[in-house]
Enzyme design. Structure first.
Site, PDB file in Angstrom:
ATOM      1  N   GLY A  56      25.840   9.289  -7.053  1.00  0.00           N
ATOM      2  CA  GLY A  56      24.796   8.280  -6.931  1.00  0.00           C
ATOM      3  C   GLY A  56      25.391   7.001  -7.477  1.00  0.00           C
ATOM      4  N   ALA A 114      11.446  19.802 -15.284  1.00  0.00           N
ATOM      5  CA  ALA A 114      10.168  19.979 -14.588  1.00  0.00           C
ATOM      6  C   ALA A 114       9.728  18.661 -13.973  1.00  0.00           C
ATOM      7  CB  ALA A 114       9.108  20.487 -15.566  1.00  0.00           C
ATOM      8  N   SER A 128      23.534  13.390 -10.077  1.00  0.00           N
ATOM      9  CA  SER A 128      24.423  14.531 -10.230  1.00  0.00           C
ATOM     10  C   SER A 128      24.391  15.049 -11.661  1.00  0.00           C
ATOM     11  CB  SER A 128      25.858  14.133  -9.870  1.00  0.00           C
ATOM     12  OG  SER A 128      26.352  13.185 -10.803  1.00  0.00           O
ATOM     13  N   LEU A 150      35.516  16.121 -14.205  1.00  0.00           N
ATOM     14  CA  LEU A 150      34.726  17.310 -14.505  1.00  0.00           C
ATOM     15  C   LEU A 150      34.447  18.032 -13.199  1.00  0.00           C
ATOM     16  CD1 LEU A 150      32.989  19.115 -16.338  1.00  0.00           C
ATOM     17  CD2 LEU A 150      31.131  17.446 -16.071  1.00  0.00           C
ATOM     18  N   SER A 156     -16.072 -10.246  -7.514  1.00  0.00           N
ATOM     19  CA  SER A 156     -15.694 -10.162  -6.112  1.00  0.00           C
ATOM     20  C   SER A 156     -16.873  -9.824  -5.219  1.00  0.00           C
ATOM     21  CB  SER A 156     -14.600  -9.110  -5.918  1.00  0.00           C
ATOM     22  OG  SER A 156     -15.036  -7.851  -6.362  1.00  0.00           O
ATOM     23  N   VAL A 190     -19.013 -11.778  -4.426  1.00  0.00           N
ATOM     24  CA  VAL A 190     -19.289 -12.950  -3.601  1.00  0.00           C
ATOM     25  C   VAL A 190     -18.730 -12.778  -2.197  1.00  0.00           C
ATOM     26  CG1 VAL A 190     -19.479 -14.545  -5.545  1.00  0.00           C
ATOM     27  CG2 VAL A 190     -17.238 -14.071  -4.572  1.00  0.00           C
ATOM     28  N   GLN A 237     -12.250   5.291  -7.586  1.00  0.00           N
ATOM     29  CA  GLN A 237     -12.168   3.949  -8.153  1.00  0.00           C
ATOM     30  C   GLN A 237     -12.447   3.981  -9.651  1.00  0.00           C
ATOM     31  OE1 GLN A 237     -15.550   1.649  -7.639  1.00  0.00           O
ATOM     32  NE2 GLN A 237     -14.686  -0.225  -8.507  1.00  0.00           N
ATOM     33  N   GLU A 252     -13.552  -3.832 -14.973  1.00  0.00           N
ATOM     34  CA  GLU A 252     -13.455  -4.396 -16.318  1.00  0.00           C
ATOM     35  C   GLU A 252     -14.101  -3.478 -17.355  1.00  0.00           C
ATOM     36  OE1 GLU A 252     -14.156  -6.289 -13.708  1.00  0.00           O
ATOM     37  OE2 GLU A 252     -12.522  -7.735 -13.712  1.00  0.00           O
TER      38      GLU A 252
END
Length: 1118
Positions: free
Chosen positions: A42, A117, A126, A183, A863, A865, A974, A1041
């Site tokens: 990688g 895990a 690797s 290695l 929001s 509105v 939500q 909020e």
């Protein structure tokens, strides 16, 4: 070299050569020829330094075609795994081995699997590269060392086998890895009978896979006895990849596995294992306690196993019963996700230069989810293959100082590089160059743009930007924190205040006066996506199109127009459908990119990657609160004087709006007759701030709960009694002279107490805590009252265009703004309901300023509105279509629309809505604010491990007032997501700024990702019966909020558990737990009695869950 090319694959770049050998012989020859070249499977370990510092490797070797590095061999004594095997493959191999081998032989495999895990991104790294990286965050090294794993090393002339213990701790140096060696593979031996092995780790924060402390321990007992034949203890994760407690193992040989051995082992470990002496704020004591905690857990686990196989006298080991308790907790591992993979290479140190419903009651998914959840991550080459013809690329040159004068800018070296077109400075800006565009004479924070390089590729632009040299003259003082701001009197005006009643007289009549303060650290998200801006100039049409990946096109349109000195109507700003950035720095980036495009007449794009963006992104403000509370003996509060300070950065931006919300929320849900409150924005040498989670309410209400807690402690009354005693009653008035009905607030409180069985469970938990020394249950219930309207009337307005196509489809186009996912979906629902058509016929277009730019960022609670604007536009359309409806009541919707089109009826309507009468005149005594409130309450139970400071969220019950929803039910997802987001504010890592241009925690090998570990095991949500808002006919209250603040119930439950732990050992009950609470802070707050070895072994304790279950039954809780 020519012969080598015929066999190996070679890619030649401007600076680096990438070689892929075809066999092991070629690989060893290459390693002999280029001993300092990294071996890469990688690329993440070599990628970050290349991106961050501009360093490069002349030669890179990729051994992916060498089969010997990917072998898997099952032998008589163990398993041999190739060094190039990915961690995901290792997990699969060991899982198969565990399922086939007897338990006595697979112990070390099970311990390794516990560390691996979860499906982390790093699973593609690797095995060999991770081991040899030397990273202190690599938790398998201590485990491989304690398991006596051996490494097969190879060079061109020699092969040898060494253990990890020899490789790391051989003082002679003969076993050390040589530069020309690689290695090949790792031998993992089978466990033996009489061998006991475990591993433990402590994470830096919840949601992180990077451990701060790791311990791996193994003991071999003589067959049929409890005599220690061999014992190994390895620690890691703090300062080095692995530390060996050699002396401890040697001195404990031939000792019995009993209390006396444990006492001696604790003393020896504290003497031998080095603790970081530079640790601040008690962290040294935390490290000591944590070290002993790991040893104690290992003792309990082995004791449990011994009890199964060896018969002891009844009182021989008094701690054996603790084993049940330990088994419930196991190893306290975090199965969380990691954000980066680790590349395999040998040597790279210093050698190189660096659901809602539709009208039919059917469930509807959020529109935004369908649009945003499919995300591609692309790896860009130096040449952007997707670039249009003539497209240019931009890279920023940013400040490396917090505060300094700019003496000179040297651009000569950068302009000489190939592909460089121009370098844009403040002199090239045709319009207004504000302080956040280009620094001209002085820089005010790290990351401030000084100039920008324009080149034909992104690679050339980045390279040239690194060649621009800026000469500074340091300026003092550099103000970085709220404390610095107070010290140097560095504030923004005005300081807003609010007062009601006679505060001074009330303090004189109070039985108790309490004073305190608390600092709430900022929450900075390091997981920002790359921020992209594309600017397309159309000079012939006097128009500039800006394409962004954020969700606030209105502010970007204004910034670009100001920088170019053109009318806003000439700027078309479109937001692509993506996950977007909630806390973006896009306005500055877009304006600078637009200047480059405007001056060059060509398309210009700019991308700020996460690594480059770290110093310049905007974080949420850090808060500091001071309070003075006057109360009576029974807990009734009669006077309050509170001050809030917000770290606003170098300019206030929207911090004043956040602070105003904090001012209105200073009392939370409590009625205090005499109140004085002030809020101050601190001027610091940091980037300006944008919206924070909770919009200031979460921070202000948290401080309110802190002084409620202090009053309860002083008066000797339970916190819930003090809370209820001071709650607003049915008809009440806020300090800003707003009358309201608090019936729903009390309803949420009572419902939460009842649904959660809070009092009964708390009583049972206290009984359980008396019998369990190392685990404590904590409980907390928190009310909330959030002002749902907002301060500035220019904020709480929205414009929406609704257009009906000829075929009957409906297009809803909102004004450019940051609109949350639920609001987008509810806009569709309102259009569906008002027009009486299926929701599948409604579509919401991308955010754009082409329709209207009358938009401002706002909190989610405002929001509404947008929803009301859609409703207004739909009603206008229905009024126009009404005559057609009466002509043929049986016709279809499409037929109606086609007839309206034939009759030339306008099928487009603009809706505009504002929240009525949000008045605020800070020069007057009277303040009329917010026509509505959102109420809620949350009860949380946690289980705290006093030895590590880690906690488990057992259960949370939430009762929320959602108003008269347009749905039959509010989407539970939500509420859950908002609550989990709130947990980050109170139980996560804080952020530190330094005088050097670096960011704490942004280690090149460390990337944290979100996790579900902090989620409660049981989450119950109850919606209060419909409570219509008298000011709004269709009122879906948005509750993010409130729920962000209700996450603090976990914080106070942890605090309750800490107090239980302190009470048991006779420590004072008053504590100041830092916010956000980290395991280290919690561990220290529990007391350091664990360091005393006598305290460790002299405890008897049954299973926590057994005690708790018995107490639950005795209290009649179902």
């Amino acid at each position: 070299m020519d012969d080598l090319k015929r066999r190996a694959s070679i890619l030649q770049g401007d600076k680096s050569t990438w070689i892929t050998p075809s066999c092991l012989t070629e690989l060893l020859q290459l390693k002999t020829r280029y001993p300092l070249a990294p071996l890469v499977v990688g690329s993440t370990f070599i990628g970050p330094p290349v991106n961050l510092t501009g360093s490069f490797y002349p030669v890179i070797i990729s051994p992916v075609r060498v089969p010997e590095l990917s072998i898997v061999h099952f032998a008589e004594k163990g398993i041999t795994i190739g060094a190039a095997c990915s961690l995901a493959m290792v997990r699969s191999i060991l899982s198969e081995a565990v399922s086939q081998l007897p338990e006595d032989k697979n112990k070390i495999f099970r311990v390794i699997l516990q560390q691996l895990a979860g499906k982390h991104i790093r699973s593609e790294a690797s095995l060999g590269g991770s081991i040899l990286s030397g990273s202190s965050s690599w938790e398998l090294n201590p485990i491989l060392a304690v398991g006596n794993c051996t490494f097969n090393l190879a060079s061109n002339d020699k092969r040898r086998q060494v253990t990890l213990k020899q490789l790391l701790f051989d003082e002679s140096g003969t076993a050390a890895l040589r530069a020309e060696e690689i290695l090949l593979s790792i031998n993992v031996p089978f466990s033996k009978k009489g061998e006991y092995v475990s591993a433990f780790r402590q994470l830096q924060r919840w949601g992180s896979t990077t451990p701060v402390d790791i311990a791996a321990m193994k003991v071999i007992l003589k067959e049929g006895t409890d005599l220690i034949a061999n014992m190994n203890i390895y620690y890691g994760g703090t300062e080095s990849a692995c530390m060996f407690a050699k002396r401890v193992g040697e001195l404990l040989v031939h000792r019995h596995w009993n209390e006396a051995m444990l006492d001696e082992a604790c003393k020896l470990v504290l003497e031998e294992v080095p603790i970081q002496e530079s640790a601040l704020m008690g962290m040294m004591e935390n490290e000591k306690t944590l070290t002993i905690s790991f040893l104690f857990k290992f003792y309990l686990q082995v004791s449990k196993e011994l009890k199964k196989t060896i018969h002891f006298p009844q009182n021989y080991v008094r701690d054996i019963r603790c084993a049940k308790y330990a088994s419930r907790n196991k190893n306290s591992f975090k199965a969380s996700q990691h954000g980066s993979s680790n590349g395999f290479h040998v040597d790279h140190n210093n050698e190189f230069n660096h659901l809602p419903e539709n009208e039919n009651g059917q469930s509807v998914s959020y529109k935004a989810y369908g649009l945003q959840t499919i995300v591609e991550e692309e790896f860009n080459d130096a040449e952007d293959t997707s670039a249009v013809d003539g497209e240019l690329f931009l890279a920023l040159v940013t400040s490396s100082r917090h505060r300094a004068k700019i003496i000179s800018i040297h651009k000569e070296d950068a302009l000489k590089l190939p592909g460089v077109i121009d370098i844009i400075t403040t002199a090239d800006v045709p319009g207004l160059n504000n302080s956040d565009l280009f620094a001209e004479y002085e820089v005010k924070y790290i990351g401030q743009a000084i100039c920008a390089v324009v080149a034909n590729t992104q690679s050339h632009a980045n390279q040239a930007a690194s060649r621009v040299r800026v000469q500074y003259e340091e300026q003092e003082p550099a103000v970085l924190s709220i404390q610095d701001s107070i010290k140097h009197n560095s504030f923004f005006e005005p300081v807003r205040k609010m007062e009601c009643g006679n505060v001074e007289e009330a303090f004189k009549s109070a039985d108790h006066i309490l004073e305190g303060e608390d600092y709430i650290g900022g929450l900075d998200d390091l997981h920002l996506e790359p921020q992209t801006v594309l600017v397309i100039p159309r000079l012939d049409e006097d128009e500039v199109e800006v394409v962004i990946t954020t969700k606030d096109p209105a502010s970007i349109q204004a910034a670009v127009a100001s920088a170019l000195n053109v009318p806003s109507d000439c700027i078309l700003c479109c937001a692509e459908k993506s996950r977007g950035l909630e806390h973006s720095h896009a306005a500055t980036q877009a304006a600078i990119t637009a200047v480059a495009a405007y001056n060059s007449g060509q398309v210009v794009s700019s991308v700020i990657e996460q690594t480059v963006k770290l110093p310049v992104f905007r974080s949420q403000p850090a808060f500091f609160g001071k309070y003075k509370v006057g109360c009576m003996d029974d807990g009734r509060i009669i006077a309050l004087d509170v001050s809030y300070y917000c770290n606003a950065g170098h300019r206030p931006d929207e911090s004043f709006k956040v602070l105003t919300t904090s001012l209105l929320s200073a009392q939370n849900a409590y009625s205090i007759p005499n109140t004085r409150c002030s809020v101050t924005a601190c001027r610091t040498n940091l980037p300006a701030k944008l919206f924070c989670d909770g919009y200031g309410f979460a921070q202000a209400a948290l401080l309110a709960e802190i002084w409620i807690d202090a009053v309860a402690n002083r008066c000797g009354v339970s916190p819930e009694k003090v809370q209820y005693m001071n709650l607003h009653r049915e008809h009440s008035e806020t300090p800003f002279k707003q009358e309201f009905d608090a019936t729903n607030l009390l309803g949420c409180w009572d419902e939460c107490l009842e649904k959660s069985s809070y009092l009964q469970r708390r009583t049972a938990g206290r009984k359980t805590n008396k019998h369990c020394t190392w685990k404590k249950r904590g409980f907390a219930i928190i009310p909330a009252m959030f002002p749902a309207g907002f301060i500035g009337d220019y904020i709480t307005q929205a414009a929406v265009l609704v257009h009906i196509n000829k075929d009957g489809w409906v297009l809803v186009t909102p004004a450019g703004n940051d609109i949350d996912q639920e609001t987008l979906t509810r806009m569709m629902q309102v259009a569906s309901r008002e027009l009486r058509i299926p929701i599948s016929n409604v579509h919401v277009s991308e955010l754009s300023t082409s329709v209207t730019s009358d938009a401002s960022r706002m909190p989610s609670s405002a929001s509404i509105v947008y929803i009301m604007a859609v409703q207004e536009a739909c009603q206008i359309l229905l009024q126009r279509l009404q005559p057609i409806f009466t002509l043929d009541p049986e016709a279809s919707w499409t037929q109606y629309i086609q007839e309206a089109f034939r009759l030339r009826i306008c099928l487009s309507a603009a809706g505009h809505y504002r929240i009525p009468d949000p008045i605020s005149d800070w020069r007057q005594e009277m303040h009329i604010e917010t026509p509505d409130f959102i109420f809620g309450a949350a009860c949380t139970e946690v289980e705290l491990d006093c030895r590590t400071g880690d906690h488990k969220n057992i259960r949370t019950d939430i009762v929320i007032d959602v108003g008269s929803s347009i749905n039959q039910a509010v989407n539970i997802e939500q509420i859950k997501n908002a609550f989990i987001q709130g947990l980050k504010l109170y139980t996560s890592d804080d952020f530190k700024y330094g005088l050097q241009p670096s960011v704490n925690g942004a280690h090149k090998n460390q990337a944290d990702s979100p996790t579900n570990r902090s989620e409660p095991e049981e989450l119950n949500v109850t919606l209060l019966p419909s409570s219509p808002n008298p000011y709004v006919g269709c009122s879906p209250k948005v509750v993010e909020e409130v729920l962000a603040f209700l996450g603090s119930s976990v914080f106070f439950a942890i605090k309750d558990a800490v107090l239980a732990a302190r009470q048991q050992i006779g420590l004072p009950g008053t504590i100041l737990l830092s916010v956000p609470a980290r395991p280290q802070h919690i561990r220290i707050a529990c007391g350091n009695h664990l360091i005393d070895a006598k305290q460790t072994s002299d405890k008897q304790e049954l299973s926590f869950d057994e005690h708790h279950s018995e107490n639950i039954k005795s209290n009649g809780i179902n």
